[in-house]
Design an enzyme around this catalytic site. Structure first.
Site, PDB file in Angstrom:
ATOM      1  N   GLU A 230      38.977  34.932  32.537  1.00  0.00           N
ATOM      2  CA  GLU A 230      39.776  33.731  32.817  1.00  0.00           C
ATOM      3  C   GLU A 230      38.998  32.418  32.714  1.00  0.00           C
ATOM      4  O   GLU A 230      38.768  31.740  33.724  1.00  0.00           O
ATOM      5  CB  GLU A 230      40.391  33.845  34.207  1.00  0.00           C
ATOM      6  CG  GLU A 230      41.336  35.015  34.357  1.00  0.00           C
ATOM      7  CD  GLU A 230      42.109  34.973  35.681  1.00  0.00           C
ATOM      8  OE1 GLU A 230      41.784  34.139  36.546  1.00  0.00           O
ATOM      9  OE2 GLU A 230      43.049  35.764  35.833  1.00  0.00           O
TER      10      GLU A 230
ATOM     11  N   GLU B  14      44.681  42.445  34.360  1.00  0.00           N
ATOM     12  CA  GLU B  14      44.863  42.286  35.812  1.00  0.00           C
ATOM     13  C   GLU B  14      46.329  42.032  36.118  1.00  0.00           C
ATOM     14  O   GLU B  14      46.991  41.255  35.419  1.00  0.00           O
ATOM     15  CB  GLU B  14      44.067  41.088  36.370  1.00  0.00           C
ATOM     16  CG  GLU B  14      42.579  41.286  36.468  1.00  0.00           C
ATOM     17  CD  GLU B  14      41.864  40.071  37.088  1.00  0.00           C
ATOM     18  OE1 GLU B  14      42.516  39.288  37.811  1.00  0.00           O
ATOM     19  OE2 GLU B  14      40.660  39.921  36.842  1.00  0.00           O
TER      20      GLU B  14
HETATM   21  C1  GAL Z   1      42.034  36.508  39.050  1.00  0.00           C
HETATM   22  C2  GAL Z   1      40.561  36.823  39.090  1.00  0.00           C
HETATM   23  C3  GAL Z   1      40.189  37.915  40.029  1.00  0.00           C
HETATM   24  C4  GAL Z   1      41.009  37.957  41.292  1.00  0.00           C
HETATM   25  C5  GAL Z   1      42.487  37.745  41.032  1.00  0.00           C
HETATM   26  C6  GAL Z   1      43.340  37.581  42.263  1.00  0.00           C
HETATM   27  O1  GAL Z   1      42.199  35.180  38.719  1.00  0.00           O
HETATM   28  O2  GAL Z   1      40.124  37.205  37.826  1.00  0.00           O
HETATM   29  O3  GAL Z   1      38.829  37.831  40.265  1.00  0.00           O
HETATM   30  O4  GAL Z   1      40.495  37.170  42.268  1.00  0.00           O
HETATM   31  O5  GAL Z   1      42.692  36.625  40.248  1.00  0.00           O
HETATM   32  O6  GAL Z   1      43.337  36.282  42.724  1.00  0.00           O
END
Ligand code: GAL
Length: 443
Positions: free
Chosen positions: A166, A355
């Site tokens: 990200e 994710e």
């Molecule tokens: C994303 C990040 C993760 C995690 C997730 C939940 O932006 O890559 O490290 O924190 O969000 O907030």
């Protein structure tokens, strides 16, 4: 909905990040990262918490990889802590750091779990930050040395690589808003960091391609499904377009050879100052896959007072919609829209959801965490992904964020995203009902 609907070769996994789980921040020769130092400053992090210990994955990785095994999750995404490998960012290698990741990789393979490495998940070595970090163009060389070292040491057993996690979030929060490490504010830091990050994103890909015999290379992007707050309001529509250029297009378009989205966000003109003659070409790289990280939908309204974008995000709680404790709306269609939107770019190969997940208040009763809301969230998002897949989208995988409750950056330990509950006082792990649901779904 059934796992079979996705096909046998669909990649199911779970994601983590070094700083959020490893702890052992100064053990066995590890150098400090910008998160080690940022979290020690007063009032930057909820409750002034830090990741010094976190889930202590550094010492408990055997137990945790066995949890993945027990949950029947075939793919494990984790990141490498740059300053564990190079305590000073460049130069001398810390063999104990290499040994640690070797053990993690070997145990995964022994248990039939595919390791997926993210090279940079936000924890820049502090000593590089002191030389300007991402705002210094030299970082292209520093990053190259680090990437080459990782491929040389781990590439014989690891073929799945992600360059960055990200980029929009770590440049925006860390170099513009100052709410994440290293805590810098202002447009100048942000613009300089953006360009060098985008250059490294492509350069990292080229290095892996040149050193590895059969790599599967990608990088990850946060994707926010955006809608104007008032669908009919022209100012809100235009504001949405500007926010889209910033949040969703800034890093993927240069990678695809399209350059920066200058037309839709005039503030990006400032990037030109940092561009060298051949940079436009160097920003492009042909990734094997694009990782999308999708959590929510955002509604955007016009605001004269917000500099550069003249736009505001209207929080879910103000809209009285179902939301997680991050104040992110639960909107499963966002995952569908993300895929549909990104695949419109002509040169995208595979798409993987690297994710997706949710933080809710969990409670432990008799060693059980009945986290219905999380289970429901995951189920609904996976269903929407299936809808896109059935319509022909080239989605190759889905990773839950995250294996176990961990250090959630500026929010500290409060938001719990895990499939596994963690008691941070005792380090006890309990598989939540959502974890059991995911296991049952996968088997
Ligand atoms: C994303 C990040 C993760 C995690 C997730 C939940 O932006 O890559 O490290 O924190 O969000 O907030």
């Amino acid at each position: 909905m059934n796992k079979k609907d996705f096909g046998d070769d669909f990649l199911w996994g779970v994601s983590t990040a070094a700083y959020q789980i490893e702890g052992a921040f100064n053990i066995d020769g590890k150098g400090l990262s910008i998160w080690d130092t940022f979290t020690k400053k007063k009032n930057k992090i909820f409750n002034n918490e830090n990741g010094d210990i976190a889930c202590d994955f550094y010492h408990k990785f055997t137990q945790d990889i066995y949890l993945i095994y027990q949950l029947k999750i075939p793919n494990f995404r984790f990141s490498i802590s740059w300053s564990r490998i190079f305590p000073e960012g460049v130069g001398t290698i810390n063999q104990k750091g290499i040994d640690f990741y070797n053990k993690v990789i070997d145990l995964c393979l022994e248990l039939g779990i595919q390791p997926w490495i993210t090279l940079y998940h936000w924890d820049l070595p502090q000593s590089l930050h002191e030389k300007g970090g991402w705002t210094n163009r030299e970082i292209i060389n520093w990053f190259s040395e680090y990437v080459a070292c990782c491929v040389k040491h781990f590439g014989d057993r690891v073929s799945k690589w992600m360059i960055l996690n990200e980029p929009m979030v770590f440049t925006g929060a860390g170099y513009f808003l100052g709410v994440h490490a290293p805590g810098l504010k202002g447009i100048d830091h942000f613009i300089a960091a953006t360009h060098h990050v985008a250059m490294c994103q492509a350069e990292g890909g080229r290095i892996i391609r040149s050193l590895h015999s059969n790599p599967y290379i990608g990088t990850t992007f946060s994707y926010s499904h955006l809608e104007p707050y008032s669908a009919e309001n022209e100012n809100d529509q235009k504001a949405t377009k500007r926010v889209d250029a910033l949040l969703n297009r800034l890093f993927i378009e240069p990678l695809l050879g399209l350059g920066y989205p200058l037309k839709d966000l005039p503030m990006l003109d400032k990037l030109e100052k940092f561009m060298h003659p051949n940079d436009l070409n160097q920003l492009a790289f042909d990734m094997d896959f694009v990782g999308l990280q999708v959590y929510t939908r955002e509604l955007v309204n016009y605001s004269l007072f917000v500099p550069f974008v003249q736009a505001n995000i209207v929080k879910a709680s103000r809209r009285f919609v179902h939301h997680t404790i991050m104040d992110w709306e639960v909107f499963p269609d966002s995952i569908y829209h993300a895929v549909k939107r990104i695949e419109k770019y002509s040169n995208i190969k595979d798409i993987i959801i690297t994710e997706n997940g949710a933080a809710f208040d969990d409670s432990v009763n008799n060693d059980r965490v009945a986290d219905l809301l999380r289970k429901d969230y995951l189920q609904k998002h996976i269903k929407k992904l299936l809808k896109a897949k059935k319509e022909g989208s080239n989605i190759k995988g889905y990773f839950v964020w995250t294996l176990m409750d961990n250090f959630e950056w500026a929010e500290g330990f409060k938001p719990r995203f895990g499939l596994v509950h963690l008691d941070f006082k005792t380090q006890k792990r309990i598989i939540k009902d959502s974890g059991i649901w995911y296991r049952d779904f996968l088997t």
